[in-house]
Design a protein around this motif. Sequence first.
Motif, mmCIF file in Angstrom:
data_model
loop_
_atom_site.group_PDB
_atom_site.id
_atom_site.type_symbol
_atom_site.label_atom_id
_atom_site.label_comp_id
_atom_site.label_asym_id
_atom_site.label_seq_id
_atom_site.Cartn_x
_atom_site.Cartn_y
_atom_site.Cartn_z
ATOM 1 N N PHE A 171 -6.521 3.897 -1.752
ATOM 2 C CA PHE A 171 -7.358 3.995 -2.944
ATOM 3 C C PHE A 171 -8.729 4.569 -2.588
ATOM 4 O O PHE A 171 -9.284 5.384 -3.336
ATOM 5 C CB PHE A 171 -7.508 2.624 -3.606
ATOM 6 N N SER A 172 -9.265 4.161 -1.441
ATOM 7 C CA SER A 172 -10.570 4.678 -1.011
ATOM 8 C C SER A 172 -10.519 6.185 -0.787
ATOM 9 O O SER A 172 -11.458 6.911 -1.150
ATOM 10 C CB SER A 172 -11.025 3.976 0.275
ATOM 11 N N LEU A 173 -9.437 6.674 -0.198
ATOM 12 C CA LEU A 173 -9.300 8.116 0.017
ATOM 13 C C LEU A 173 -9.224 8.858 -1.318
ATOM 14 O O LEU A 173 -9.853 9.914 -1.491
ATOM 15 C CB LEU A 173 -8.051 8.406 0.853
ATOM 16 N N SER B 298 -3.139 -1.688 -4.809
ATOM 17 C CA SER B 298 -3.326 -3.126 -4.963
ATOM 18 C C SER B 298 -2.912 -3.578 -6.361
ATOM 19 O O SER B 298 -2.888 -2.784 -7.310
ATOM 20 C CB SER B 298 -4.789 -3.501 -4.724
ATOM 21 N N SER B 299 -2.607 -4.855 -6.480
ATOM 22 C CA SER B 299 -2.252 -5.413 -7.789
ATOM 23 C C SER B 299 -3.424 -5.310 -8.759
ATOM 24 O O SER B 299 -3.235 -5.085 -9.957
ATOM 25 C CB SER B 299 -1.816 -6.876 -7.637
ATOM 26 N N HIS B 300 -4.635 -5.471 -8.239
ATOM 27 C CA HIS B 300 -5.823 -5.357 -9.092
ATOM 28 C C HIS B 300 -5.932 -3.951 -9.682
ATOM 29 O O HIS B 300 -6.168 -3.784 -10.890
ATOM 30 C CB HIS B 300 -7.079 -5.684 -8.289
ATOM 31 N N ALA B 301 -5.749 -2.934 -8.837
ATOM 32 C CA ALA B 301 -5.818 -1.549 -9.320
ATOM 33 C C ALA B 301 -4.697 -1.267 -10.313
ATOM 34 O O ALA B 301 -4.899 -0.584 -11.322
ATOM 35 C CB ALA B 301 -5.747 -0.580 -8.141
ATOM 36 N N MET B 302 -3.502 -1.806 -10.043
ATOM 37 C CA MET B 302 -2.385 -1.591 -10.957
ATOM 38 C C MET B 302 -2.622 -2.273 -12.294
ATOM 39 O O MET B 302 -2.258 -1.737 -13.349
ATOM 40 C CB MET B 302 -1.085 -2.091 -10.327
ATOM 41 N N PHE C 105 -10.727 8.150 -11.454
ATOM 42 C CA PHE C 105 -10.002 9.296 -10.905
ATOM 43 C C PHE C 105 -8.911 8.821 -9.947
ATOM 44 O O PHE C 105 -7.763 9.279 -10.016
ATOM 45 C CB PHE C 105 -10.973 10.226 -10.177
ATOM 46 N N ALA C 106 -9.255 7.908 -9.047
ATOM 47 C CA ALA C 106 -8.293 7.414 -8.055
ATOM 48 C C ALA C 106 -7.095 6.766 -8.733
ATOM 49 O O ALA C 106 -5.944 6.971 -8.321
ATOM 50 C CB ALA C 106 -8.971 6.424 -7.115
ATOM 51 N N GLY C 107 -7.349 5.977 -9.773
ATOM 52 C CA GLY C 107 -6.258 5.329 -10.489
ATOM 53 C C GLY C 107 -5.320 6.326 -11.146
ATOM 54 O O GLY C 107 -4.094 6.194 -11.077
ATOM 55 N N ASP D 122 -5.473 -1.056 10.176
ATOM 56 C CA ASP D 122 -4.923 -2.374 9.849
ATOM 57 C C ASP D 122 -4.004 -2.224 8.639
ATOM 58 O O ASP D 122 -4.460 -1.927 7.537
ATOM 59 C CB ASP D 122 -6.066 -3.348 9.540
ATOM 60 N N ASP D 123 -2.702 -2.430 8.848
ATOM 61 C CA ASP D 123 -1.733 -2.226 7.771
ATOM 62 C C ASP D 123 -1.986 -3.112 6.561
ATOM 63 O O ASP D 123 -1.591 -2.767 5.440
ATOM 64 C CB ASP D 123 -0.307 -2.467 8.283
ATOM 65 N N THR D 124 -2.638 -4.251 6.764
ATOM 66 C CA THR D 124 -2.902 -5.136 5.624
ATOM 67 C C THR D 124 -3.923 -4.520 4.662
ATOM 68 O O THR D 124 -4.038 -4.959 3.518
ATOM 69 C CB THR D 124 -3.409 -6.516 6.091
ATOM 70 N N HIS D 125 -4.660 -3.514 5.123
ATOM 71 C CA HIS D 125 -5.645 -2.837 4.274
ATOM 72 C C HIS D 125 -5.167 -1.455 3.824
ATOM 73 O O HIS D 125 -5.948 -0.683 3.259
ATOM 74 C CB HIS D 125 -6.976 -2.686 5.019
#
Length: 205
Positions: A89-91, A192-196, A138-140, A80-83
């Motif tokens: 980020f999960s990867l 995502s904006s939250h992660a940024m 780490f992901a960030g 799903d492209d919306t995710h």
Amino acid sequence: MDYSAFKVPYLAENQIKQQADLIRNKYWDKTIPVDIEKIIEINLGLSVIPLPGLHKNFGFDAFISSDWSYVYVDNDRYFDDTHYKRVRFSLAHELGHLILHQNIYQSLQINSVEDYYRFYDSVPKDQYSYLETQANKFAGYFLVPRNILQVEFAKLKMIKSNMLIKAGLKDVDDHVLIDYMVDDLAEIFNISSHAMQICVDNLDK
């Protein structure tokens, strides 16, 4: 397996950043956004496996096997492209477990979603939180190289400031201006904006 005595070793912020920078720079082609899936599958040789019902039935977006052969991701979200940003980020989060928690995971004997759920359900919640927080950090750092973020941040800040001045808005508070920039920065790095927002908040630390 009894997880009640499970403890997560402390890792300082700079240690996590150094590890993220080290592994990214070893394989990264210097393009933005960072191609996390290519690094995991082509460079590191892990298989990304979409798993139906992972989120619906267990509440997980992804998990990595203890033998480091597979990263399982929720099938619906993966396709799903919306995710897409969340999947990226999960990867990177699961890669964080591989790099930061290799010895820990090898002892957990996680080879199926049922194994992972048993671990999640029985490990002390504070320790699970520490484990996940380290992988999130780490992901960030992995997906958002800070030297490039600083350049893009400065460029965008100038553009947004000039736009506001032309609109007759002067002396705009820096915090307001930064909030105005986060969505654009998130698009550049494809997170995502939250992660940024978290990356920007820690930019000078």
